[in-house]
Design a protein around this motif. Structure first.
Motif, short mmCIF file in Angstrom:
data_model
loop_
_atom_site.label_atom_id
_atom_site.label_comp_id
_atom_site.label_asym_id
_atom_site.label_seq_id
_atom_site.Cartn_x
_atom_site.Cartn_y
_atom_site.Cartn_z
N TYR A 1 60.47 13.75 54.67
CA TYR A 1 60.43 12.31 54.51
C TYR A 1 61.44 11.89 53.46
O TYR A 1 61.47 12.42 52.36
N GLU B 1 61.92 8.51 52.32
CA GLU B 1 61.59 7.10 52.23
C GLU B 1 62.50 6.36 51.25
O GLU B 1 62.69 6.79 50.12
N PRO C 1 59.76 4.43 58.45
CA PRO C 1 59.10 5.52 57.73
C PRO C 1 58.80 6.68 58.67
O PRO C 1 58.74 6.51 59.88
N GLY C 2 58.65 7.83 58.10
CA GLY C 2 58.28 9.00 58.89
C GLY C 2 59.37 10.06 58.90
O GLY C 2 60.40 9.94 58.26
N CYS D 1 56.51 -1.53 62.57
CA CYS D 1 57.33 -2.14 61.51
C CYS D 1 57.10 -3.65 61.50
O CYS D 1 57.39 -4.33 62.48
#
Length: 127
Positions: free
Chosen positions: A4, A6, A64-65, A88
């Motif tokens: 991730y 982010e 994200p992810g 989203c």
């Protein structure tokens, strides 16, 4: 290293930089007891939200992810931005990511992915 990454995007860093400047102006307005300066700082913070949203929609923000390693770089544009990212809020506000079945009328939208039908939700003992 985590899968991730982010916030490691042009949209994320630009938004944070503008919001930091706006927060600094708000703090200056509070310290000097100047309502116009504090209001101007809040306006700059609002602009940071709009700039971040615009950059996200243009492909400089990522969902994200987990993403493939090739998409981890900050200078790599998101290839899914045009279709909208699932879940989203920014994409939904822009009207992206809303898919209707081909046979459904335009006024009827498809249920959200993963939505649970109301009749299948178990009731509490009180109900």
């Amino acid at each position: 290293m985590s899968l991730y990454d982010e916030g490691h995007t042009i949209a994320g860093w630009t938004g944070v930089a503008i919001a930091t400047a706006g927060g600094t102006v708000v703090g200056l307005g509070v310290c000097t007891a100047s309502l116009p300066v504090a209001g101007a700082g809040l306006a700059v913070v609002a602009v940071s939200v709009l700039v971040t949203w615009a950059l996200h929609l243009s492909g400089w923000g990522k969902p994200p992810g987990v993403r493939p390693r090739g998409q981890w770089g900050m200078r790599v544009r998101d290839v899914q931005a045009r279709e909208g990212h699932p879940g989203c809020v920014g994409c939904r506000l822009a009207g992206r990511g809303r898919k209707r079945p081909a046979d459904a009328p335009a006024s009827v939208s498809a249920p959200a992915p993963g939505a649970i039908p109301a009749e299948s939700i178990p009731l509490s003992p009180i109900e």
